[in-house]
Design a protein around this motif. Structure first.
Motif, PDB file in Angstrom:
ATOM      1  N   GLN A 122      -6.030   6.112  -4.120  1.00  0.00           N
ATOM      2  CA  GLN A 122      -6.288   4.641  -4.182  1.00  0.00           C
ATOM      3  C   GLN A 122      -7.693   4.283  -4.368  1.00  0.00           C
ATOM      4  O   GLN A 122      -8.584   4.841  -3.755  1.00  0.00           O
ATOM      5  CB  GLN A 122      -5.329   3.922  -3.065  1.00  0.00           C
ATOM      6  N   GLU A 179      -8.010   1.833   5.160  1.00  0.00           N
ATOM      7  CA  GLU A 179      -8.289   0.554   4.889  1.00  0.00           C
ATOM      8  C   GLU A 179      -9.034  -0.367   5.813  1.00  0.00           C
ATOM      9  O   GLU A 179      -9.785  -1.276   5.680  1.00  0.00           O
ATOM     10  CB  GLU A 179      -7.181  -0.269   4.357  1.00  0.00           C
ATOM     11  N   TYR A 182     -10.748   1.316  -4.426  1.00  0.00           N
ATOM     12  CA  TYR A 182     -11.204  -0.416  -4.022  1.00  0.00           C
ATOM     13  C   TYR A 182     -12.111  -0.813  -4.738  1.00  0.00           C
ATOM     14  O   TYR A 182     -13.150  -0.050  -4.425  1.00  0.00           O
ATOM     15  CB  TYR A 182     -11.246  -0.283  -2.400  1.00  0.00           C
ATOM     16  N   HIS A 205      -3.704   7.041   2.565  1.00  0.00           N
ATOM     17  CA  HIS A 205      -4.675   5.915   2.100  1.00  0.00           C
ATOM     18  C   HIS A 205      -4.684   4.769   2.747  1.00  0.00           C
ATOM     19  O   HIS A 205      -5.926   4.206   3.119  1.00  0.00           O
ATOM     20  CB  HIS A 205      -4.627   5.781   0.396  1.00  0.00           C
ATOM     21  N   TRP A 206      -3.725   3.994   2.869  1.00  0.00           N
ATOM     22  CA  TRP A 206      -3.493   2.727   3.380  1.00  0.00           C
ATOM     23  C   TRP A 206      -4.189   2.761   5.029  1.00  0.00           C
ATOM     24  O   TRP A 206      -4.650   1.621   5.425  1.00  0.00           O
ATOM     25  CB  TRP A 206      -2.180   2.166   3.504  1.00  0.00           C
ATOM     26  N   ILE A 224     -12.698  -0.663   5.148  1.00  0.00           N
ATOM     27  CA  ILE A 224     -13.184  -1.368   3.724  1.00  0.00           C
ATOM     28  C   ILE A 224     -12.968  -2.690   3.833  1.00  0.00           C
ATOM     29  O   ILE A 224     -11.897  -3.186   4.298  1.00  0.00           O
ATOM     30  CB  ILE A 224     -12.221  -0.568   2.667  1.00  0.00           C
ATOM     31  N   PRO A 272       0.968  -1.364  -0.172  1.00  0.00           N
ATOM     32  CA  PRO A 272       0.088   0.135  -0.114  1.00  0.00           C
ATOM     33  C   PRO A 272       0.622   1.357   0.070  1.00  0.00           C
ATOM     34  O   PRO A 272       0.431   2.308  -0.305  1.00  0.00           O
ATOM     35  CB  PRO A 272      -0.794   0.103   1.378  1.00  0.00           C
TER      36      PRO A 272
END
Length: 340
Positions: free
Chosen positions: A31, A58, A33, A54-55, A61, A3
């Motif tokens: 990013q 997660e 998904y 962004h990671w 998500i 990531p």
């Protein structure tokens, strides 16, 4: 997938900021998904938070979650100043380092709007959501683009930064800039003393008094208070976080106010009244930055917004993804909202 290195760049070109500067060759890192459907009506925007990448988003998500990539196309744009999008640390002269211009919440959302509309051709968003400064961007999306945003769910964040919150941020700023190594922002080596000091300032605010009283940090794997201060907080600020980047995002946070959206002339209440999206506003019970009463104040001016408090002792970090109980509470609220 790594990531840290696996993300896309949207070229903004010469991007004119709200305060008049032009970021030439501006870049928005993001990013995604899931898959955008043929109708282009399943996209969710989920912005990042203060120093987050962004990671770091997660955790909310995944399969079976409200933000399920098998159903939705989740776009996580990185905030300007976070080190991946255009930032003091990656912008060439003359707007590099200490010369990086002021960026507003409105600027961030306008950059994201261009990504969503120009690059993906999306015209409607079932949901915008985010934590902390991501929540501020969520409010800004609902005010800036009511024609697009169907639902909004800011958690542990606000539509306007309170004076008490501004005072806290002055402490972080003072800690970062007091280090002699900072050199007015023209440092060659990271101002480590300043970063560690900023971490100590932050530590008293990110979690609640009850969190510390109950020594909940032990559940996170820390053996003592000092271990938590060094291992979690100093580690957090020393994890590839640049001081000028932090100060850029801090300025954005301090000056956040949906009333400063063009057309509202500083009238925060009028901006809140303009929101047409359905919303669930999710403050945390013991958040020291964004207390529930502040968001109750905002909700009274929004036509279709529920005020739902995240219970417990985790304070601001109820929205950070570290506590499974709070994660499930937020996820359930998003499911409720998406079902409306």
């Amino acid at each position: 997938m790594d990531p840290v290195h696996d993300y896309e760049i949207f070229e903004l070109g010469d991007f004119v900021l709200q305060h008049g500067a032009t970021l030439r060759g501006a870049r928005l890192a993001y990013q995604t998904y899931g898959t955008l459907n043929a109708a282009k009506d399943n996209a969710i925007v989920y912005p990042t938070w203060y120093s987050g990448r962004h990671w770091d988003n997660e955790w909310l998500i995944g399969e079976g979650r409200a933000l399920d990539p098998s159903r939705y196309f989740v776009i996580v744009p990185n905030m300007l100043g976070n080190g991946l999008s255009s930032s003091p640390s990656n912008t060439p002269p003359p707007y590099d380092r200490a010369r990086f211009p002021h960026v507003t919440m409105w600027d961030n959302v306008e950059a994201q709007h261009r990504l969503v509309t120009e690059h993906f051709g999306i015209r409607t968003l079932p949901l915008v959501t985010g934590w902390s400064m991501g929540a501020g961007q969520t409010y800004q999306w609902a005010v800036s683009h009511p024609e697009m945003v169907q639902r909004f769910a800011p958690f542990c964040g606000s539509s306007v930064t309170s004076e008490h919150n501004q005072v806290f941020l002055e402490g972080v700023k003072a800690a970062l800039t007091a280090d002699d190594a900072f050199r007015g922002g023209w440092y060659d080596q990271p101002p480590v003393k300043g970063l560690r000091a900023a971490a100590r300032v932050y530590a008293g605010w990110g979690f609640s008094q009850a969190f510390y009283w109950n020594k909940v940090y032990r559940e996170m794997g820390y053996s003592s208070l000092e271990d938590f201060l060094v291992g979690f907080w100093e580690g957090f600020f020393l994890d590839d976080r640049d001081a000028n980047n932090l100060l850029t995002m801090l300025w954005t946070w301090q000056h956040a106010d949906v009333g400063r959206t063009p057309g509202f002339d500083g009238d925060t209440v009028a901006a809140l009244r303009s929101i047409t999206a359905k919303g669930i506003v999710l403050p945390a019970e013991k958040d020291l930055y964004f207390p529930p009463e502040d968001e109750a104040w905002a909700c009274q001016y929004i036509a279709d917004a529920e005020h739902r408090v995240i219970p417990g002792v985790w304070g601001h970090f109820a929205g950070g993804g570290d506590n499974p109980v709070d994660v499930d509470f937020i996820d359930a609220a998003l499911k409720d909202l998406l079902a409306r």
